[in-house]
Design a protein around this motif. Structure first.
Motif, PDB file in Angstrom:
ATOM      1  N   ILE A  33       1.019  -1.233   0.228  1.00  0.00           N
ATOM      2  CA  ILE A  33      -0.199  -0.240  -0.317  1.00  0.00           C
ATOM      3  C   ILE A  33       0.814   1.073  -0.221  1.00  0.00           C
ATOM      4  CG2 ILE A  33      -2.057   1.351   0.868  1.00  0.00           C
ATOM      5  CD1 ILE A  33      -2.661  -1.223   0.527  1.00  0.00           C
ATOM      6  N   THR A  36       1.358   7.129   0.410  1.00  0.00           N
ATOM      7  CA  THR A  36       0.750   8.353   1.002  1.00  0.00           C
ATOM      8  C   THR A  36      -0.690   8.081   1.513  1.00  0.00           C
ATOM      9  OG1 THR A  36       1.560   9.374  -0.772  1.00  0.00           O
ATOM     10  CG2 THR A  36      -1.060   9.626  -0.769  1.00  0.00           C
ATOM     11  N   VAL A  37      -1.605   6.700   0.614  1.00  0.00           N
ATOM     12  CA  VAL A  37      -2.568   5.808   0.672  1.00  0.00           C
ATOM     13  C   VAL A  37      -2.304   5.621   2.793  1.00  0.00           C
ATOM     14  CG1 VAL A  37      -4.306   4.406   1.101  1.00  0.00           C
ATOM     15  CG2 VAL A  37      -3.105   4.692  -1.270  1.00  0.00           C
ATOM     16  N   GLY A  41      -4.616   7.964   5.043  1.00  0.00           N
ATOM     17  CA  GLY A  41      -5.890   7.018   6.839  1.00  0.00           C
ATOM     18  C   GLY A  41      -5.190   7.330   7.902  1.00  0.00           C
ATOM     19  N   ASP A 148      -8.979  11.986  -2.299  1.00  0.00           N
ATOM     20  CA  ASP A 148      -9.620  10.792  -3.302  1.00  0.00           C
ATOM     21  C   ASP A 148      -8.992  10.629  -4.442  1.00  0.00           C
ATOM     22  OD1 ASP A 148     -11.487   9.093  -0.915  1.00  0.00           O
ATOM     23  OD2 ASP A 148     -13.421   9.792  -1.944  1.00  0.00           O
ATOM     24  N   ILE A 151      -5.560   9.601  -3.175  1.00  0.00           N
ATOM     25  CA  ILE A 151      -5.475   8.041  -3.257  1.00  0.00           C
ATOM     26  C   ILE A 151      -5.286   7.872  -5.213  1.00  0.00           C
ATOM     27  CG2 ILE A 151      -6.616   6.070  -2.420  1.00  0.00           C
ATOM     28  CD1 ILE A 151      -8.375   8.141   0.363  1.00  0.00           C
ATOM     29  N   SER A 152      -6.081   7.673  -5.749  1.00  0.00           N
ATOM     30  CA  SER A 152      -6.148   7.322  -6.852  1.00  0.00           C
ATOM     31  C   SER A 152      -4.619   7.464  -7.690  1.00  0.00           C
ATOM     32  CB  SER A 152      -7.090   8.094  -7.823  1.00  0.00           C
ATOM     33  OG  SER A 152      -7.131   8.157  -8.809  1.00  0.00           O
ATOM     34  N   THR A 155      -1.873   5.250  -6.751  1.00  0.00           N
ATOM     35  CA  THR A 155      -1.813   3.933  -6.269  1.00  0.00           C
ATOM     36  C   THR A 155      -2.525   3.423  -8.110  1.00  0.00           C
ATOM     37  OG1 THR A 155      -3.425   3.570  -4.278  1.00  0.00           O
ATOM     38  CG2 THR A 155      -3.311   1.801  -5.731  1.00  0.00           C
ATOM     39  N   ARG A 160      -7.082  -0.080  -6.774  1.00  0.00           N
ATOM     40  CA  ARG A 160      -7.732   1.211  -6.613  1.00  0.00           C
ATOM     41  C   ARG A 160      -8.819   0.580  -5.102  1.00  0.00           C
ATOM     42  NH1 ARG A 160      -6.888   4.339 -11.390  1.00  0.00           N
ATOM     43  NH2 ARG A 160      -5.123   5.434 -11.448  1.00  0.00           N
ATOM     44  N   ALA A 163      -6.825  -0.534  -1.826  1.00  0.00           N
ATOM     45  CA  ALA A 163      -6.507   0.991  -1.269  1.00  0.00           C
ATOM     46  C   ALA A 163      -7.296   1.532  -1.332  1.00  0.00           C
ATOM     47  CB  ALA A 163      -5.570   2.281  -2.741  1.00  0.00           C
ATOM     48  N   PHE A 164      -8.312   2.254  -2.306  1.00  0.00           N
ATOM     49  CA  PHE A 164      -9.666   2.779  -0.954  1.00  0.00           C
ATOM     50  C   PHE A 164     -10.182   1.691   0.030  1.00  0.00           C
ATOM     51  CE2 PHE A 164     -10.201   4.901  -5.026  1.00  0.00           C
ATOM     52  CZ  PHE A 164     -10.054   6.492  -4.518  1.00  0.00           C
ATOM     53  N   HIS A 167      -7.917   2.598   3.143  1.00  0.00           N
ATOM     54  CA  HIS A 167      -8.185   3.804   3.536  1.00  0.00           C
ATOM     55  C   HIS A 167      -9.585   3.817   4.382  1.00  0.00           C
ATOM     56  CE1 HIS A 167     -10.148   8.185   3.302  1.00  0.00           C
ATOM     57  NE2 HIS A 167      -9.018   7.921   3.863  1.00  0.00           N
TER      58      HIS A 167
END
Length: 441
Positions: A33, A36-37, A41, A148, A151-152, A155, A160, A163-164, A167
């Protein structure tokens, strides 16, 4: 609603997992992961502790301490959930400008919400509380899409959903701790709502500090941003994004807000008032447990399918709330407890299956340089739908009672899910939704 994230022109971002080195096990890269995510988070975890402390006690504070009617609460709840829609799209557009200023806009949004916590200590009337809540939701609207988008962009497209999910799991850990902390504060100071607001203020300030210090502001810019300023109008040229936004708005119109659902749960099952702040814990615990597994599953079976299955779980929760416990006193207590647990379980499943999946769907339907605006457009449609729903539930409850309000919402959600299945069905002659929509012309 599944729009796969394959990108014809995308390049890995700075935080994306590196390509496999010779002899390196595939499992290491798949499960990584991006930092940044994880940093975002952490910010969301801390911020949710603060916000959910307030959310957990606010319905009881307004209805019992201030004597607000169901209609009045519906108006305030609509403001609380819908005000973010006014600036969510603006937040996405601002974040996309100049190659991506997502951290700057997100910091502004988090800071604005943090300032609203101490403001709750100074207001005593419903209109002023509504104003504070509106400003708080404006802050949320500004920060959601840029966050968001970060996050995108950090990743790889095929991961994704995971990753989401990670988070959202960290975010939900804060949502789990917030009501528990509020419960402990009220236990030590019965009726001490202002003590809850004070602790919440300090926690919110910590969240902003972590964002400024730990979340990188560089290395998250789109691979190829155009010179022209991003405009919301161009987003509507993407058929897949139009369908996704319409579906999110339609289902949002039949999604009863968390505050109303907990009020319905407490009143219809006659749960003790002292336990009201703990009801969100049930939802949050299920969400925390299932967010990552459901994110991984959505990447495999399709995010559209996962999103719709989540709303089916919410529909089942509505059905359980409509069913009344037995007439025998002991049987009623047992049945009420079991029903409350089942409703909270289904409510958590709903969020775990829909929240991250919808963000991943939206991210996969727009070019990299429009991530913020695309995510914001879908989120705005959903927020507007829920804003209208809160007003409708409050009006129906005040006029005909909670049973009528819940019956109407159950019928509306059934219709909306059926319409969404039809709306998102692949159109013959069009490209498969497993491929991203073409770039803007």
């Amino acid at each position: 609603m599944y729009l796969a994230d394959s990108r014809r022109h995308a390049r890995p971002s700075a935080d994306a997992a590196p390509a496999l080195a010779p002899g390196r096990p595939a499992r290491t890269t798949v499960t990584r992961i991006a930092p940044t995510v994880l940093a975002l988070g952490t910010v969301s975890l801390i911020t949710d502790v603060s916000s959910e402390m307030v959310t957990a006690v606010l319905p009881l504070y307004l209805v019992t301490a201030l004597g607000v009617s169901p209609l009045g609460f519906g108006v305030l709840d609509g403001v609380f959930n819908g005000a973010s829609a006014t600036l969510r799209l603006l937040g996405g557009l601002l974040g996309d400008r100049a190659g991506g200023r997502h951290k700057t806009v997100a910091t502004l949004g988090y800071g604005l919400s943090a300032l609203c916590r101490p403001a709750l200590l100074l207001v005593r009337t419903a209109p002023l509380i509504g104003l504070v809540l509106a400003v708080d939701r404006v802050g949320k609207g500004l920060r959601t899409a840029p966050r968001d988008a970060m996050i995108s962009l950090a990743t790889p497209p095929e991961r994704r959903g995971r990753a989401f999910g990670v988070h959202r799991a960290m975010d939900t850990a804060g949502a789990l701790a917030g009501p528990l902390l509020a419960f402990l504060v009220l236990r030590g100071a019965p009726g001490g709502y202002h003590a809850v607001f004070t602790v919440s203020s300090y926690v919110a300030a910590l969240g902003v500090l972590v964002l400024v210090l730990l979340v990188p502001g560089r290395g998250l810019r789109p691979a190829a941003a155009p010179a022209a300023r991003p405009r919301a109008r161009g987003l509507l040229r993407l058929p897949a994004l139009r369908r996704t936004t319409a579906c999110a708005a339609l289902l949002g119109l039949a999604t009863v807000s968390d505050s109303f659902l907990y009020l319905l749960l407490q009143r219809r099952l006659e749960l003790p008032l002292a336990w009201f702040p703990l009801l969100p814990l049930g939802t949050a615990a299920v969400y925390l447990t299932l967010a990552v597994p459901f994110g991984v599953l959505a990447d495999r079976i399709g995010r559209r399918r996962m999103f719709l299955l989540g709303h089916a779980a919410l529909l089942a929760a509505y059905g359980l709330l409509l069913a009344r416990p037995g007439t025998d006193v002991s049987a009623t207590a047992v049945t009420a407890t079991a029903a409350a647990g089942a409703v909270l379980l289904l409510h958590g499943v709903f969020y775990a299956a829909t929240d991250g999946a919808l963000a991943a769907v939206a991210a996969g339907s727009v070019p990299e340089h429009r991530q913020g605006a695309g995510l914001a457009l879908v989120g705005t449609g959903q927020a507007v739908g829920r804003f209208v729903c809160s007003f409708a539930v409050g009006a129906l409850w005040s006029r005909w009672g909670d049973t009528a309000a819940l019956t109407v919402m159950t019928a509306a959600l059934t219709t909306a899910v059926a319409a969404a299945v039809t709306l998102l069905r692949p159109v013959p002659g069009r490209p498969s939704p497993d491929h991203r929509e073409a770039e803007f012309s």
